[in-house]
Structures are given as structure tokens and as C-alpha cells.
Design a protein around this motif. Structure first.
Motif, mmCIF file in Angstrom:
data_model
loop_
_atom_site.group_PDB
_atom_site.id
_atom_site.type_symbol
_atom_site.label_atom_id
_atom_site.label_comp_id
_atom_site.label_asym_id
_atom_site.label_seq_id
_atom_site.Cartn_x
_atom_site.Cartn_y
_atom_site.Cartn_z
ATOM 1 N N SER A 37 70.172 19.943 86.034
ATOM 2 C CA SER A 37 70.223 19.391 87.395
ATOM 3 C C SER A 37 69.893 17.905 87.422
ATOM 4 C CB SER A 37 69.235 20.140 88.298
ATOM 5 O OG SER A 37 67.917 20.034 87.784
ATOM 6 N N ALA A 38 69.972 17.218 86.269
ATOM 7 C CA ALA A 38 69.669 15.784 86.229
ATOM 8 C C ALA A 38 70.644 15.017 87.116
ATOM 9 C CB ALA A 38 69.750 15.266 84.793
ATOM 10 N N PRO A 39 70.187 13.901 87.708
ATOM 11 C CA PRO A 39 71.083 13.119 88.583
ATOM 12 C C PRO A 39 72.167 12.414 87.785
ATOM 13 C CG PRO A 39 69.000 11.976 88.250
ATOM 14 C CD PRO A 39 68.827 13.321 87.626
ATOM 15 N N PRO A 40 73.267 12.035 88.435
ATOM 16 C CA PRO A 40 74.324 11.281 87.769
ATOM 17 C C PRO A 40 73.824 9.903 87.355
ATOM 18 C CG PRO A 40 75.070 12.184 89.871
ATOM 19 C CD PRO A 40 73.588 12.328 89.837
ATOM 20 N N PRO A 41 74.633 9.164 86.552
ATOM 21 C CA PRO A 41 74.255 7.795 86.174
ATOM 22 C C PRO A 41 73.970 6.913 87.386
ATOM 23 C CG PRO A 41 76.089 8.555 84.838
ATOM 24 C CD PRO A 41 75.862 9.607 85.877
ATOM 25 N N ASP A 42 73.257 5.800 87.148
ATOM 26 C CA ASP A 42 72.565 5.061 88.194
ATOM 27 C C ASP A 42 73.380 4.194 89.149
ATOM 28 O OD1 ASP A 42 70.140 6.080 87.474
ATOM 29 O OD2 ASP A 42 69.693 4.473 86.071
ATOM 30 N N PRO A 43 74.464 3.489 88.744
ATOM 31 C CA PRO A 43 75.033 2.481 89.642
ATOM 32 C C PRO A 43 75.247 3.012 91.050
ATOM 33 C CG PRO A 43 76.124 2.391 87.533
ATOM 34 C CD PRO A 43 75.207 3.585 87.488
ATOM 35 N N PRO A 44 74.846 2.256 92.071
ATOM 36 C CA PRO A 44 75.003 2.721 93.454
ATOM 37 C C PRO A 44 76.460 2.697 93.904
ATOM 38 C CG PRO A 44 74.193 0.470 93.416
ATOM 39 C CD PRO A 44 74.217 0.938 91.985
ATOM 40 N N HIS A 45 76.685 3.303 95.046
ATOM 41 C CA HIS A 45 77.987 3.280 95.732
ATOM 42 C C HIS A 45 79.052 4.129 95.044
ATOM 43 C CE1 HIS A 45 75.968 0.078 97.744
ATOM 44 N NE2 HIS A 45 76.121 -0.782 96.777
ATOM 45 N N LEU A 46 78.703 4.895 94.001
ATOM 46 C CA LEU A 46 79.680 5.759 93.353
ATOM 47 C C LEU A 46 79.613 7.165 93.945
ATOM 48 C CD1 LEU A 46 79.311 4.755 89.586
ATOM 49 C CD2 LEU A 46 80.895 3.849 91.288
ATOM 50 N N VAL A 47 80.746 7.825 93.950
ATOM 51 C CA VAL A 47 80.824 9.223 94.386
ATOM 52 C C VAL A 47 80.929 10.105 93.141
ATOM 53 C CG1 VAL A 47 82.203 10.926 95.628
ATOM 54 C CG2 VAL A 47 81.911 8.627 96.568
ATOM 55 N N TRP A 48 80.050 11.111 93.051
ATOM 56 C CA TRP A 48 80.086 12.057 91.940
ATOM 57 C C TRP A 48 80.363 13.446 92.510
ATOM 58 C CZ3 TRP A 48 80.145 10.185 87.155
ATOM 59 C CH2 TRP A 48 79.619 8.905 86.940
ATOM 60 N N GLU A 49 81.385 14.108 91.988
ATOM 61 C CA GLU A 49 81.745 15.437 92.453
ATOM 62 C C GLU A 49 81.711 16.411 91.282
ATOM 63 O OE1 GLU A 49 84.689 14.614 96.138
ATOM 64 O OE2 GLU A 49 85.256 13.686 94.248
ATOM 65 N N TRP A 84 70.434 20.297 62.736
ATOM 66 C CA TRP A 84 71.283 20.357 63.923
ATOM 67 C C TRP A 84 72.317 19.233 63.919
ATOM 68 C CZ3 TRP A 84 70.656 24.320 67.427
ATOM 69 C CH2 TRP A 84 69.507 25.108 67.241
ATOM 70 N N ALA A 85 73.411 19.469 64.626
ATOM 71 C CA ALA A 85 74.442 18.445 64.823
ATOM 72 C C ALA A 85 74.838 18.426 66.289
ATOM 73 C CB ALA A 85 75.667 18.723 63.954
ATOM 74 N N CYS A 86 75.001 17.228 66.823
ATOM 75 C CA CYS A 86 75.358 17.086 68.233
ATOM 76 C C CYS A 86 75.984 15.705 68.430
ATOM 77 C CB CYS A 86 74.116 17.229 69.119
ATOM 78 S SG CYS A 86 74.464 17.236 70.899
ATOM 79 N N VAL A 87 76.865 15.589 69.406
ATOM 80 C CA VAL A 87 77.414 14.277 69.729
ATOM 81 C C VAL A 87 76.349 13.469 70.477
ATOM 82 C CG1 VAL A 87 79.826 14.966 69.775
ATOM 83 C CG2 VAL A 87 78.432 15.277 71.803
ATOM 84 N N PRO A 88 76.342 12.158 70.333
ATOM 85 C CA PRO A 88 75.319 11.340 70.996
ATOM 86 C C PRO A 88 75.593 11.186 72.481
ATOM 87 C CG PRO A 88 76.846 9.942 69.796
ATOM 88 C CD PRO A 88 77.233 11.355 69.487
ATOM 89 N N GLY A 89 74.613 10.681 73.187
ATOM 90 C CA GLY A 89 74.719 10.398 74.609
ATOM 91 C C GLY A 89 73.465 9.677 75.047
ATOM 92 N N ASP A 90 73.488 9.106 76.267
ATOM 93 C CA ASP A 90 72.314 8.358 76.721
ATOM 94 C C ASP A 90 71.636 9.018 77.920
ATOM 95 O OD1 ASP A 90 74.263 7.774 78.592
ATOM 96 O OD2 ASP A 90 74.451 5.674 78.015
ATOM 97 N N GLY A 91 71.971 10.297 78.173
ATOM 98 C CA GLY A 91 71.270 11.041 79.219
ATOM 99 C C GLY A 91 70.031 11.711 78.658
ATOM 100 N N CYS A 92 69.589 12.766 79.338
ATOM 101 C CA CYS A 92 68.338 13.431 78.963
ATOM 102 C C CYS A 92 68.555 14.654 78.093
ATOM 103 C CB CYS A 92 67.556 13.806 80.223
ATOM 104 S SG CYS A 92 68.387 15.059 81.260
#
Length: 333
Positions: free
Chosen positions: A153-165, A198-206
Motif C-alpha cells: 500500500s506504499a504511495p506512488p512516486p513523489d512529483p505533485p500534480h500526477l494522476v496514478w490509477e 536471492w535474485a531480484c530486479v533493482p528499484g528505488d521504492g520500498c
């Protein structure tokens, strides 16, 4: 002389540089030409903007007032230019869509579906491991849509004014080599993998933090994690070097067994992002609908996901390969 935006940029450049000499170099002007331009600007504004000294320039009270206004006016004009460019693109119906996406099968599936749903549209793609980079490209008007996601349930990336669906929410599964001791199990307890790499693709979220927390709840600290591209992750699993983390929609792959984790300790939420001024609403609706259909198709091709869904939908008909239930369209904060 009427004041123009270029004059405000000149004032800003002088203040930032701290001297006429350095400002002239930054602006690509000769210092005498910059000094003459500054005199004309000061005449138009009714007073001196800078005090000259041996060590450079300092702003006067009038100069501070003008600089304060430039901090509002110049970004506002830049945003106006970006908004105008986005608006102009919405008038060119059926010409071009720029899609961004992280790793996974959905981006290619979406491009394929749009070729049928919008045959007059040229689609270009940009792939990145970074959810934040894709969000920034959306905010800057360099992408029209971005397929990405968040952990749980983490929030979407930060920049304002974007719509996430929301497109869908999937469990996170584990990839095992066909010969792994747990490959024949219908589901795998995370604690049973305590001794694995373990193996996993990288990312910058949580996601990495959520995985570590899930392992801690299972009573262990994960050993080495290989963060690399999808093909390399698959190879490391196939040769028995590691077990891999993947979305439930991961396609069937020779040499791999994809299994659910008992208790579903990790979830992945697929999102479609856009700037509200970037495309017409009917175009946005089409892309969202096709993204959801692309996800449903990927889910239907996964035997392990179909079985997982069937176990959690006791009232489902025999054909569990229908598109998985989709979340209603909604805007996320």
C-alpha cells in the motif's frame, strides 16, 4: 524600454554569479554589453539593482524585490510553456504516445494491445528501473504514460500534480530452479528459504525493505541479494545460484518453477501514471483499459497464478483463466 523575460533572466544570472564578469561568461556576452544591458534594465525599473564593489556585486533593496518576483515569475512561465506543449499534443489525436515502464511483461503487452486499439498511433517506449525517474519524466512532459508500481500500500512516486490509477494488485511469487527441493510444492514457506541466496530486479521504492521485514518475521536475515536485470535473474535461478522474487504474472519459462509464498507476505500494486494535462481523457481511458487487459492476459497465461486465484475464489467457474478481478478506476494520492 519594456521589461521582458530575458531581462529577468539576466538579473537572476547576475545575482547567482555574484559578479558581472562571471555572469557575462555564463550568458555568453561581453562584459561591456552586459553592463550596458543592466543599465537599461535599471532605468526601466527606476533604480539600481546592484551595488558594484571590488569583490563583485550585491543586491540593493530594489534588487531584492525584483529577485523575489523572478523566483515566482520565471518558474511560472516555464510551467506555462510545458502546459502549452502538453495541450498542443492533445490536439494531435492518434499521432504519438510515449510510454515508460519498469521491468516486467506489461509494457510489451500494452504496446501490442494499443497497436490494435489505436492503429493510427505511433508508440515509443522508455524503460527504467527507477520509479522516481519515470515519475519525473511524466512531470516534465517527456512521457505521456508510465507503467510502474509500488510495494503493498506504499504511495506512488513523489512529483505533485500526477494522476496514478490502479491496474491490479498481485502477490509476489518466488522463482525456483526445476530441480530445487521445493519446486514441486504448491506453495513455499518463506522460512524454508532461509539458507538461500536471492535474485531480484533493482528499484528505488520500498520493496527491498519490505522483503527484509518479511524475512525477519519468518525468523531469518536474507543472505546475499543479486540485483540485476530480468534475464540475469532468470539465469541465476536456472543454474541454482539463487532463488528469485517475481510478480505473480511472470511468464512460464523453461527451467523455472514459479510458486506462491505461503501467507502472501508481499504484494505488488501495478499503477499507470500520467499528467492530467498530458492527454485527452478518452485517450487516458483507452490506455488504462488496455493496460488492465494486458495484465489480465499475463495473469491468465500463468498456471501458478491461475491456481492461486482459484484457491481464493471458491465460487469461480472452472475456467480460472479469465481476466483476474480488476480494481475500479480511482485516483491515488
Amino acid at each position: 524600454m519594456e521589461l521582458e523575460l530575458r531581462h529577468l533572466r539576466t538579473i537572476r544570472a547576475i545575482a547567482d554569479a555574484g559578479s558581472l564578469t562571471r555572469a557575462a561568461t555564463a550568458l555568453g556576452l561581453a562584459q561591456p554589453a552586459l553592463s550596458a544591458q543592466l543599465r537599461r534594465i535599471e532605468h526601466a525599473l527606476g533604480g539600481a539593482l546592484f551595488e558594484r564593489g571590488r569583490h563583485g556585486v550585491r543586491t540593493t533593496a530594489l534588487g531584492e524585490l525584483v529577485l523575489e518576483r523572478t523566483r515566482v515569475v520565471l518558474p511560472a512561465v516555464s510551467e506555462l510553456q510545458r502546459e502549452a506543449a502538453r495541450f498542443a499534443r492533445t490536439r494531435r489525436v492518434g499521432q504519438r504516445l510515449r510510454l515508460g515502464g519498469t521491468h516486467g511483461p506489461l509494457l510489451g503487452a500494452l504496446v501490442d494491445r494499443l497497436a490494435d486499439a489505436a492503429p493510427g498511433t505511433t508508440v515509443t517506449t522508455c524503460a527504467s528501473w527507477s520509479e522516481r525517474e519515470l515519475a519525473e519524466l511524466l512531470a516534465e512532459g517527456r512521457l505521456d504514460f508510465a507503467l510502474t508500481g509500488t510495494c503493498g500500500s506504499a504511495p506512488p512516486p513523489d512529483p505533485p500534480h500526477l494522476v496514478w490509477e490502479e491496474i491490479a494488485v498481485d502477490p509476489v511469487f518466488v522463482m525456483l530452479a526445476d530441480g530445487h527441493r521445493l519446486a514441486a510444492e504448491p506453495e513455499v514457506d518463506l522460512a524454508a528459504l532461509a539458507d538461500e541466496e536471492w535474485a531480484c530486479v533493482p528499484g528505488d521504492g520500498c520493496f527491498a525493505d519490505c522483503f527484509t521485514a518479511a524475512c525477519a518475521r519468518a525468523g531469518f536475515t536474507p543472505r546475499r541479494m543479486y540485483e540485476t536485470d530480468t534475464a540475469s535473474c532468470v539465469h541465476l535461478v536456472q543454474v541454482g545460484r539463487a532463488v528469485g522474487l517475481c510478480r505473480a504474472t511472470f511468464p512460464p519459462t523453461p527451467g523455472l518453477a514459479v510458486r506462491p509464498l505461503a501467507g502472501t507476505p508481499l504484494m505488488w500494486r501495478h499503477l499507470l501514471g500520467r499528467h492530467p494535462a498530458g492527454q485527452r481523457q478518452d485517450t487516458a481511458d483507452t490506455v488504462l483499459a488496455q493496460a488492465r487487459e494486458a495484465h489480465a492476459g499475463a495473469a491468465a497465461r500463468s498456471d501458478s497464478y491461475a491456481q492461486w486465484l482459484a484457491q481464493r475464489r471458491p465460487d469461480a467457474p472452472d475456467d480460472v483463466r479469465r481476466p483476474v478481478p480488476r480494481h475500479p478506476l480511482r485516483r491515488l494520492p
